[in-house]
Design a protein around this motif. Structure first.
Motif, PDB file in Angstrom:
ATOM      1  N   SER A   1     -32.486  12.765  10.035  1.00  0.00           N
ATOM      2  CA  SER A   1     -31.393  13.295  10.858  1.00  0.00           C
ATOM      3  C   SER A   1     -31.300  14.801  10.651  1.00  0.00           C
ATOM      4  O   SER A   1     -31.144  15.272   9.523  1.00  0.00           O
ATOM      5  N   LEU A   2     -31.422  15.547  11.728  1.00  0.00           N
ATOM      6  CA  LEU A   2     -31.329  17.004  11.692  1.00  0.00           C
ATOM      7  C   LEU A   2     -30.139  17.419  12.563  1.00  0.00           C
ATOM      8  O   LEU A   2     -29.912  16.815  13.615  1.00  0.00           O
ATOM      9  N   ASN A   3     -29.401  18.427  12.117  1.00  0.00           N
ATOM     10  CA  ASN A   3     -28.152  18.753  12.801  1.00  0.00           C
ATOM     11  C   ASN A   3     -27.950  20.246  12.967  1.00  0.00           C
ATOM     12  O   ASN A   3     -28.443  21.046  12.167  1.00  0.00           O
TER      13      ASN A   3
ATOM     14  N   TYR B   1     -26.929  24.025  27.603  1.00  0.00           N
ATOM     15  CA  TYR B   1     -28.298  23.520  27.517  1.00  0.00           C
ATOM     16  C   TYR B   1     -28.704  23.516  26.044  1.00  0.00           C
ATOM     17  O   TYR B   1     -28.545  24.515  25.347  1.00  0.00           O
ATOM     18  N   PHE B   2     -29.260  22.390  25.603  1.00  0.00           N
ATOM     19  CA  PHE B   2     -29.532  22.207  24.183  1.00  0.00           C
ATOM     20  C   PHE B   2     -30.962  21.717  23.995  1.00  0.00           C
ATOM     21  O   PHE B   2     -31.400  20.790  24.670  1.00  0.00           O
TER      22      PHE B   2
ATOM     23  N   MET C   1     -37.341  18.290  22.666  1.00  0.00           N
ATOM     24  CA  MET C   1     -36.294  17.610  23.416  1.00  0.00           C
ATOM     25  C   MET C   1     -35.425  18.636  24.136  1.00  0.00           C
ATOM     26  O   MET C   1     -35.171  19.725  23.604  1.00  0.00           O
ATOM     27  N   TYR C   2     -34.940  18.257  25.311  1.00  0.00           N
ATOM     28  CA  TYR C   2     -34.079  19.125  26.119  1.00  0.00           C
ATOM     29  C   TYR C   2     -32.950  18.263  26.667  1.00  0.00           C
ATOM     30  O   TYR C   2     -33.193  17.215  27.251  1.00  0.00           O
ATOM     31  N   THR C   3     -31.716  18.712  26.451  1.00  0.00           N
ATOM     32  CA  THR C   3     -30.554  17.958  26.922  1.00  0.00           C
ATOM     33  C   THR C   3     -29.601  18.905  27.626  1.00  0.00           C
ATOM     34  O   THR C   3     -29.336  20.001  27.136  1.00  0.00           O
ATOM     35  N   TYR C   4     -29.081  18.456  28.758  1.00  0.00           N
ATOM     36  CA  TYR C   4     -28.056  19.226  29.463  1.00  0.00           C
ATOM     37  C   TYR C   4     -26.700  18.587  29.194  1.00  0.00           C
ATOM     38  O   TYR C   4     -26.537  17.381  29.377  1.00  0.00           O
ATOM     39  N   SER C   5     -25.755  19.375  28.712  1.00  0.00           N
ATOM     40  CA  SER C   5     -24.381  18.950  28.427  1.00  0.00           C
ATOM     41  C   SER C   5     -24.364  17.833  27.382  1.00  0.00           C
ATOM     42  O   SER C   5     -25.273  17.704  26.590  1.00  0.00           O
ATOM     43  N   SER C   6     -23.350  17.007  27.375  1.00  0.00           N
ATOM     44  CA  SER C   6     -23.202  15.977  26.339  1.00  0.00           C
ATOM     45  C   SER C   6     -24.042  14.752  26.662  1.00  0.00           C
ATOM     46  O   SER C   6     -24.406  14.502  27.805  1.00  0.00           O
ATOM     47  N   GLY C   7     -24.325  13.965  25.613  1.00  0.00           N
ATOM     48  CA  GLY C   7     -25.026  12.709  25.828  1.00  0.00           C
ATOM     49  C   GLY C   7     -26.210  12.552  24.907  1.00  0.00           C
ATOM     50  O   GLY C   7     -26.441  13.366  24.021  1.00  0.00           O
ATOM     51  N   ASN C   8     -26.923  11.447  25.111  1.00  0.00           N
ATOM     52  CA  ASN C   8     -28.102  11.114  24.310  1.00  0.00           C
ATOM     53  C   ASN C   8     -29.345  11.154  25.170  1.00  0.00           C
ATOM     54  O   ASN C   8     -29.292  10.903  26.375  1.00  0.00           O
ATOM     55  N   LYS C   9     -30.474  11.465  24.525  1.00  0.00           N
ATOM     56  CA  LYS C   9     -31.759  11.397  25.210  1.00  0.00           C
ATOM     57  C   LYS C   9     -32.785  10.885  24.221  1.00  0.00           C
ATOM     58  O   LYS C   9     -32.824  11.343  23.077  1.00  0.00           O
ATOM     59  N   GLU C  10     -33.604   9.945  24.664  1.00  0.00           N
ATOM     60  CA  GLU C  10     -34.606   9.352  23.779  1.00  0.00           C
ATOM     61  C   GLU C  10     -36.000   9.593  24.351  1.00  0.00           C
ATOM     62  O   GLU C  10     -36.217   9.507  25.552  1.00  0.00           O
TER      63      GLU C  10
ATOM     64  N   GLN D   1     -28.973  14.014  20.419  1.00  0.00           N
ATOM     65  CA  GLN D   1     -27.571  13.742  20.756  1.00  0.00           C
ATOM     66  C   GLN D   1     -26.819  15.054  20.841  1.00  0.00           C
ATOM     67  O   GLN D   1     -27.024  15.952  20.017  1.00  0.00           O
ATOM     68  N   VAL D   2     -25.936  15.151  21.827  1.00  0.00           N
ATOM     69  CA  VAL D   2     -25.080  16.325  21.974  1.00  0.00           C
ATOM     70  C   VAL D   2     -23.635  15.854  22.068  1.00  0.00           C
ATOM     71  O   VAL D   2     -23.315  15.001  22.899  1.00  0.00           O
ATOM     72  N   ASP D   3     -22.786  16.404  21.226  1.00  0.00           N
ATOM     73  CA  ASP D   3     -21.350  16.139  21.270  1.00  0.00           C
ATOM     74  C   ASP D   3     -20.645  17.466  21.489  1.00  0.00           C
ATOM     75  O   ASP D   3     -20.379  18.207  20.535  1.00  0.00           O
ATOM     76  N   LYS D   4     -20.358  17.794  22.736  1.00  0.00           N
ATOM     77  CA  LYS D   4     -19.769  19.101  23.036  1.00  0.00           C
ATOM     78  C   LYS D   4     -18.345  19.208  22.512  1.00  0.00           C
ATOM     79  O   LYS D   4     -17.883  20.300  22.196  1.00  0.00           O
ATOM     80  N   SER D   5     -17.637  18.089  22.426  1.00  0.00           N
ATOM     81  CA  SER D   5     -16.248  18.157  21.947  1.00  0.00           C
ATOM     82  C   SER D   5     -16.202  18.601  20.489  1.00  0.00           C
ATOM     83  O   SER D   5     -15.279  19.284  20.058  1.00  0.00           O
ATOM     84  N   SER D   6     -17.225  18.227  19.718  1.00  0.00           N
ATOM     85  CA  SER D   6     -17.303  18.617  18.305  1.00  0.00           C
ATOM     86  C   SER D   6     -18.211  19.818  18.093  1.00  0.00           C
ATOM     87  O   SER D   6     -18.357  20.290  16.954  1.00  0.00           O
TER      88      SER D   6
END
Lengths: 114, 111
Positions: B20-22, B32-33, B48-57, B64-69
């Protein structure tokens, strides 16, 4: 391999000298960004070129300058080199200069300033 | 305070472990993350590339992106010695594609 190439791979200069680093972007990409990565640190944005014009600059002094050519390849020039300029210089190309556009990095040029 | 904080490690795990890396960040404008992997003396490679919150596998990797936190994670399942590298988180805001990177976490997976 990303298709982004950089030259030279390594370079040694002395303080006060000038250096030019080169980057060829991936085919079909018109945007090149340059980053400086000091040892043990993440890359720091220097500037971006889009269609031969500077399109954004990070917190680097004016002695860091660049060019982009009609074939979208790019140069980074650094004047009056300082010891702290020793770093890995990375170029990244992207399809266009839109927010969220994926950037593909080259292998970097390692610069040592003595 | 840096805009993006990342534990530099090093992190040493046995082959087959879940890693787990954070990263945490302070700028709420980031949309964009990305996670990049960088082998020694090489350029960063997009994982890995993720837009806004959510998970991508993608295979053994989950982002995983948690924008609220203001917190993003990368999980590596069934880690392999070939996963030994530095992992960089990166992010950017709308209306710019300037990437802001963390310092990178050095991972070593031993057989």
């Amino acid at each position: 391999e990303t298709g982004v190439t950089q030259s030279p791979t390594h370079l040694i200069k002395t303080r006060g000298q000038q250096v030019t680093l080169r980057c060829s972007s991936q085919s079909g990409h018109n945007t090149v960004s340059w980053y400086q990565q000091a040892l043990g640190q993440g890359p720091q944005f220097i500037f971006q070129y889009y269609r031969e014009e500077e399109n954004g600059r990070g917190n680097f002094p004016p002695r860091f300058s660049g060019l982009q050519f009609p074939n979208y390849s790019s140069e980074l020039n650094v004047n009056a080199l300082e010891l702290d300029d020793s770093a890995l210089y990375l170029c990244a190309s992207s399809q266009t200069a839109s927010s969220g556009e994926t950037q593909y990095f080259g292998p970097g040029t390692r610069l040592l300033v003595l | 305070q840096k805009e993006v904080e990342q534990d530099p490690g090093p992190l040493s795990v046995p082959e087959g472990a879940i890693v787990s890396l954070n990263c945490t960040y302070s700028n709420s404008a980031f949309q964009y993350f990305m996670w990049y992997r960088q082998y020694s003396r090489k350029g960063p490679e997009l994982l890995m590339y993720t837009y806004s919150s959510g998970n991508k596998e993608d295979g053994r990797f989950t982002a995983q992106v948690d924008k609220s936190s203001k917190y993003i994670s990368l999980f590596i399942r069934d880690s392999q010695p070939s996963d030994s590298a530095t992992y960089l988180c990166a992010m950017s805001a709308r209306n710019t594609d300037k990437l802001i990177f963390g310092t990178g976490t050095r991972l070593q997976v031993f057989p």
